[in-house]
Write an enzyme that holds these catalytic residues in place. Structure first.
Site, mmCIF file in Angstrom:
data_model
loop_
_atom_site.group_PDB
_atom_site.id
_atom_site.type_symbol
_atom_site.label_atom_id
_atom_site.label_comp_id
_atom_site.label_asym_id
_atom_site.label_seq_id
_atom_site.Cartn_x
_atom_site.Cartn_y
_atom_site.Cartn_z
ATOM 1 N N CYS A 268 -3.626 30.005 17.499
ATOM 2 C CA CYS A 268 -4.142 30.827 17.233
ATOM 3 C C CYS A 268 -5.622 30.403 16.656
ATOM 4 C CB CYS A 268 -3.595 31.912 16.267
ATOM 5 S SG CYS A 268 -1.890 32.298 17.003
ATOM 6 N N ALA A 269 -6.611 30.078 17.331
ATOM 7 C CA ALA A 269 -7.539 29.137 16.633
ATOM 8 C C ALA A 269 -8.808 29.776 16.126
ATOM 9 C CB ALA A 269 -7.907 28.246 17.855
ATOM 10 N N PRO A 271 -11.454 31.509 13.865
ATOM 11 C CA PRO A 271 -12.801 31.343 14.362
ATOM 12 C C PRO A 271 -13.104 29.678 14.986
ATOM 13 C CG PRO A 271 -13.178 31.597 12.228
ATOM 14 C CD PRO A 271 -11.847 31.675 12.351
ATOM 15 N N GLY A 272 -12.109 29.104 14.604
ATOM 16 C CA GLY A 272 -12.382 27.605 15.043
ATOM 17 C C GLY A 272 -12.651 26.769 13.662
ATOM 18 N N LYS A 274 -10.245 25.326 11.422
ATOM 19 C CA LYS A 274 -9.256 24.753 11.651
ATOM 20 C C LYS A 274 -9.227 23.697 12.705
ATOM 21 C CE LYS A 274 -5.989 27.292 8.664
ATOM 22 N NZ LYS A 274 -6.779 28.543 8.430
ATOM 23 N N ASP A 333 -1.402 28.850 13.056
ATOM 24 C CA ASP A 333 -1.990 29.449 11.958
ATOM 25 C C ASP A 333 -1.765 31.107 12.332
ATOM 26 O OD1 ASP A 333 -3.380 29.819 9.615
ATOM 27 O OD2 ASP A 333 -5.266 30.229 10.698
ATOM 28 N N CYS A 386 -2.303 33.116 5.717
ATOM 29 C CA CYS A 386 -2.917 33.201 4.221
ATOM 30 C C CYS A 386 -2.388 34.504 3.633
ATOM 31 C CB CYS A 386 -4.387 33.749 4.644
ATOM 32 S SG CYS A 386 -4.746 34.998 5.698
#
Length: 436
Positions: A268-269, A271-272, A274, A333, A386
């Site tokens: 679940c990337a 906005p990128g 991580k 994530d 989070c």
């Protein structure tokens, strides 16, 4: 000509009417100066962040209750927020400039705001039920008493739903609830995460020369933007020397065991941020497949990857099906309640319901199972949120470990980080190893 207050008001009304999901989406660009744009952003967010408390103050002063009209209601909130929470704001400016936004019945708005202004005094608060501390030497005499119960009082003063803070206290204790409440009402800090290959001292000096003020944190790659010019208007940002990322999110990406040559799936990337840290860690010879089902969010990943010059490592995809064999490591994530970032995601507190956590867990469990299935035996999966709520975190992990239909795995480590104002957001990360 539109003013910063008018722009903030527009965003707040749009949020109240349900026309936008995120407050920033309603902050229209009408040619404000950078300083006024920042002021509009701060004003709108302080109202959204402290709305429950603002309404408590206003309800005691408005004999017929809060005005039903969203525009007038938010004008009053804007005025009270400036009087209470905007440091150095002159009283006359907070009242006069805000009342000017009222389309009718300005006398009513003026009278209410002047009563609030008169209640603000330059001394320390001494009565915790009748006075609101606004700093070490400033307080507001409240028009109605606060609740005697500490958790209820914390929830009201920091504008959180009562049930949220009670869940936090049940899981993390009263001190944890105090920390979460304080972080939820504090302005969210911005952290610059430097790329690992960047010469940090040289970059910090370059940004300082451009007027950007930074402070170090306890992570070598994370620097807190403490003031001055915007770092996102600099040449260093344009050439991909850094990105915005909170230290807690950075550590979640670093928790996943991976190294040079590995194939990593970021499930679940968007906005990128991580994804970028994973890409740095698998160089040379490795690959990161960054997935998101939403095409708009995939474009955000691609834009960040291009700016950071990580195209040789990162493949952006709509699903994990593009990975031909089991990955060496997988990051899940997952979407969550955002209960660890209430100071940053100011709109979330008004959307949380008692059933939210169970609903999110029902979404999260299949994603963790998908991550385990995509991982090769002996590889690792990091599950992160989070959120600071156990129903979304450790309960989801333990359900996956006990699922007879899931690949066999073991828990290697897990950590819940409570949000701490001016230091980091809250969140959770667990590392699992897939067994043969």
């Amino acid at each position: 000509m539109a003013t910063a207050r008018a722009v903030a008001l527009h965003a707040l009304v749009e949020l109240d009417r349900g026309r936008i999901e995120r407050l920033r989406d309603g902050l229209v660009d009408v040619g404000l100066s950078p300083r006024d744009r920042a002021f509009a952003f701060d004003l709108a967010h302080v109202v959204a962040r402290r709305r429950r408390l603002l309404d408590f103050v206003l309800a005691a002063l408005c004999q017929r209750g809060l005005p039903p009209d969203p525009r007038l209601r938010n004008v009053l909130r804007l005025g009270v927020a400036q009087l209470l929470f905007v440091a150095g704001m002159p009283r006359h400016a907070a009242v006069f400039e805000t009342v000017a936004l009222v389309r009718g019945n300005r006398g009513f708005a003026n009278a209410v705001l002047r009563r609030v202004a008169d209640a603000v005094v330059d001394r320390a608060a001494v009565d915790p039920l009748r006075e609101l501390p606004l700093g070490p030497d400033r307080c507001c005499a409240l028009p109605a008493p606060l609740p005697a119960d500490e958790l209820e009082r914390l929830a009201l003063v920091h504008s959180l739903p009562d049930f949220v803070l009670r869940r936090v206290a049940a899981e993390h204790g009263l001190d944890g609830a105090r920390a979460v409440a304080a972080a939820a009402s504090a302005p969210a800090d911005v952290y610059l995460r430097l790329l690992a290959a960047v010469d940090a001292p040289a970059l910090v000096a370059e940004l300082a020369a451009a007027g950007v003020e930074l402070q170090p944190t306890d992570h070598a790659l994370a620097w807190r933007w403490s003031g001055g010019a915007s770092p996102f208007a600099t040449a260093a940002f344009a050439r991909g020397a850094f990105l915005a990322q909170d230290p807690t999110a950075l550590r979640a990406a670093e928790a996943l065991p991976c190294g040079p040559g590995d194939t990593v799936l970021d499930l679940c990337a968007a906005p990128g941020a991580k994804t970028a840290r994973l890409a740095e860690r698998v160089r040379p010879g490795g690959k990161v497949v960054a997935c998101d089902v939403d095409p708009v969010r995939r474009r955000r990943i691609a834009e960040n990857v291009a700016r950071l010059r990580l195209q040789d490592v990162v493949q952006v995809a709509a699903s994990a099906d593009v990975v031909p064999t089991g990955c060496d490591a997988v990051l899940a994530d997952v979407p969550c309640s955002n209960s660890g970032v209430l100071g940053r995601r100011v709109e979330v507190r008004d959307r949380l319901q008692p059933e939210t956590f169970a609903q999110m867990a029902a979404v999260q469990r299949p994603l963790l199972l998908q991550a385990l299935r995509a991982c090769r035996p002996g590889g690792a999966v990091a599950y992160s949120t989070c959120s600071i709520d156990g129903e979304e975190n450790c309960a989801v992990v333990r359900a996956a470990l006990a699922d007879p239909q899931a690949p066999r795995a073991e828990l290697v480590s897990e950590q819940t980080t409570l949000p701490l104002a001016s230091q980091h957001d809250g969140g959770y990360v667990a590392v699992l190893r897939r067994l043969a």
